[in-house]
Motif scaffolding. Sequence first.
Motif, PDB file in Angstrom:
ATOM      1  N   GLU A 275       0.827  -1.204   0.000  1.00  0.00           N
ATOM      2  CA  GLU A 275       0.000   0.000   0.000  1.00  0.00           C
ATOM      3  C   GLU A 275       0.865   1.260   0.000  1.00  0.00           C
ATOM      4  OE1 GLU A 275      -3.287   2.222  -0.360  1.00  0.00           O
ATOM      5  OE2 GLU A 275      -3.206   0.016  -0.405  1.00  0.00           O
ATOM      6  N   SER A 276       2.022   1.189   0.650  1.00  0.00           N
ATOM      7  CA  SER A 276       2.922   2.341   0.718  1.00  0.00           C
ATOM      8  C   SER A 276       3.416   2.762  -0.668  1.00  0.00           C
ATOM      9  CB  SER A 276       4.113   2.038   1.626  1.00  0.00           C
ATOM     10  OG  SER A 276       4.838   0.914   1.147  1.00  0.00           O
ATOM     11  N   PHE A 277       3.509   1.805  -1.575  1.00  0.00           N
ATOM     12  CA  PHE A 277       3.953   2.114  -2.943  1.00  0.00           C
ATOM     13  C   PHE A 277       2.964   3.058  -3.612  1.00  0.00           C
ATOM     14  CE2 PHE A 277       3.561   1.274  -7.502  1.00  0.00           C
ATOM     15  CZ  PHE A 277       4.854   1.494  -7.935  1.00  0.00           C
ATOM     16  N   TRP A 278       1.677   2.715  -3.515  1.00  0.00           N
ATOM     17  CA  TRP A 278       0.648   3.552  -4.151  1.00  0.00           C
ATOM     18  C   TRP A 278       0.649   4.947  -3.540  1.00  0.00           C
ATOM     19  CZ3 TRP A 278      -0.204   1.089  -8.286  1.00  0.00           C
ATOM     20  CH2 TRP A 278      -0.387  -0.291  -8.307  1.00  0.00           C
ATOM     21  N   LYS A 279       0.848   5.035  -2.233  1.00  0.00           N
ATOM     22  CA  LYS A 279       0.862   6.340  -1.569  1.00  0.00           C
ATOM     23  C   LYS A 279       2.057   7.168  -2.013  1.00  0.00           C
ATOM     24  CE  LYS A 279      -1.636   4.922   2.606  1.00  0.00           C
ATOM     25  NZ  LYS A 279      -1.572   4.738   4.083  1.00  0.00           N
ATOM     26  N   THR A 280       3.221   6.512  -2.115  1.00  0.00           N
ATOM     27  CA  THR A 280       4.432   7.218  -2.529  1.00  0.00           C
ATOM     28  C   THR A 280       4.274   7.841  -3.903  1.00  0.00           C
ATOM     29  OG1 THR A 280       5.862   5.773  -1.203  1.00  0.00           O
ATOM     30  CG2 THR A 280       6.897   6.961  -3.028  1.00  0.00           C
ATOM     31  N   PHE A 281       3.654   7.091  -4.796  1.00  0.00           N
ATOM     32  CA  PHE A 281       3.522   7.569  -6.175  1.00  0.00           C
ATOM     33  C   PHE A 281       2.203   8.294  -6.434  1.00  0.00           C
ATOM     34  CE2 PHE A 281       7.014   4.637  -6.693  1.00  0.00           C
ATOM     35  CZ  PHE A 281       7.785   5.240  -7.678  1.00  0.00           C
TER      36      PHE A 281
ATOM     37  N   TYR B  28      -5.280   3.224  -6.456  1.00  0.00           N
ATOM     38  CA  TYR B  28      -5.360   1.990  -7.244  1.00  0.00           C
ATOM     39  C   TYR B  28      -6.795   1.660  -7.653  1.00  0.00           C
ATOM     40  CZ  TYR B  28      -4.578  -2.918  -8.530  1.00  0.00           C
ATOM     41  OH  TYR B  28      -4.520  -4.114  -9.186  1.00  0.00           O
ATOM     42  N   ASP B  29      -7.723   1.827  -6.741  1.00  0.00           N
ATOM     43  CA  ASP B  29      -9.123   1.524  -7.068  1.00  0.00           C
ATOM     44  C   ASP B  29      -9.645   2.464  -8.153  1.00  0.00           C
ATOM     45  OD1 ASP B  29      -9.307  -0.567  -5.254  1.00  0.00           O
ATOM     46  OD2 ASP B  29      -9.847   0.760  -3.595  1.00  0.00           O
TER      47      ASP B  29
ATOM     48  N   TYR C 239       2.913  -4.262 -11.781  1.00  0.00           N
ATOM     49  CA  TYR C 239       2.227  -3.165 -11.100  1.00  0.00           C
ATOM     50  C   TYR C 239       3.178  -2.007 -10.775  1.00  0.00           C
ATOM     51  CZ  TYR C 239      -1.045  -7.009 -10.509  1.00  0.00           C
ATOM     52  OH  TYR C 239      -1.875  -8.074 -10.741  1.00  0.00           O
ATOM     53  N   SER C 240       4.461  -2.304 -10.675  1.00  0.00           N
ATOM     54  CA  SER C 240       5.440  -1.255 -10.384  1.00  0.00           C
ATOM     55  C   SER C 240       5.446  -0.175 -11.459  1.00  0.00           C
ATOM     56  CB  SER C 240       6.850  -1.856 -10.282  1.00  0.00           C
ATOM     57  OG  SER C 240       6.902  -2.905  -9.352  1.00  0.00           O
TER      58      SER C 240
END
Length: 319
Positions: free
Chosen positions: A50-56, A60-61, A112-113
Amino acid sequence: MKNRKKIIIPAIILAFFLVAFGSMSWFIGEQVFISSTQLVTNEETSGVKESFWKTFGIDYDKFKSTYKIEGISVPSSEGDHDIPGDYIYAKGADTKDRDTVILIHGLGGNRYSNYPVAAYFLEKGYNVITYDQRSSGENEAKYTTFGYLESDDAKDLVYYASNLTKGKAIGLWGTSFGGATAGHAISDKTIAAKVKFAVLDCPVSSMKDMVAAEIDKMDIPLPTEYMTWCGSVVNKFKLGFSYGDADVPAAVADTDVPVLVINSKADQLTPYYMGRDIYEAIDSKDKKILSVKDSDHAQVWLNHRELYRKTMDEFISQY
């Protein structure tokens, strides 16, 4: 007879030494081979935190509700594995017959990255293919080779995309060892004829240098050059290529594909010289390099997003 013994005994000692040295070198080479070609596992690279999505800054939804995402699985032409990925349609698009960009993640990542960069291309109206590299995500191919064997998967996806489009543009974007993958892919003249542009973000340029850097971290009381040589010999025997064969600057030297290299002088993983070596090796005027001073490895997109986007806009629009 005495003189004969004087000759035979040293010869036996030398033969024994050579056998022992050869056995030791092979053993060392196998250890280097194992540690350099099995750097990640499918389990380690499944999903995204989840931290990945926040960083970028990716919801996602919302991303999934905005764009149509179709799972794909392309049979590998060089191996007994399938290449799993996501085919993402540009907003409002209902056909695969349009400009398409193939995104290639770095070591430790998965399909996903690439979603943050996918969003950029989708906004521009491109369809996007993002896939799992070998030994990553759901791709069950065994070895990681800093882009060399991985480029066969990239080529397969270029063929896949070109069969879906009718003369539309196909682009490649790769980061870190994904940049090396893209570089090796466009060294193939047949592939180069199908690819309009390639973006190499903080690319790996040398498998030999990457392996040597890993050996240096281990603090083993043997010369790094010797251990790297041992690993290269075993790699050649087992996989059919030496570390030198995986040199990206040599691979891209005469490519016809326009190339944009993006790198950072603060990068400690793929040092600045790697991107520079690739850029300088390309014997074509259809190239550009964007270098920043302060970003960590593969963080230029985060730290200099507007400059990154502007540079890609200007470069890609030419082709």
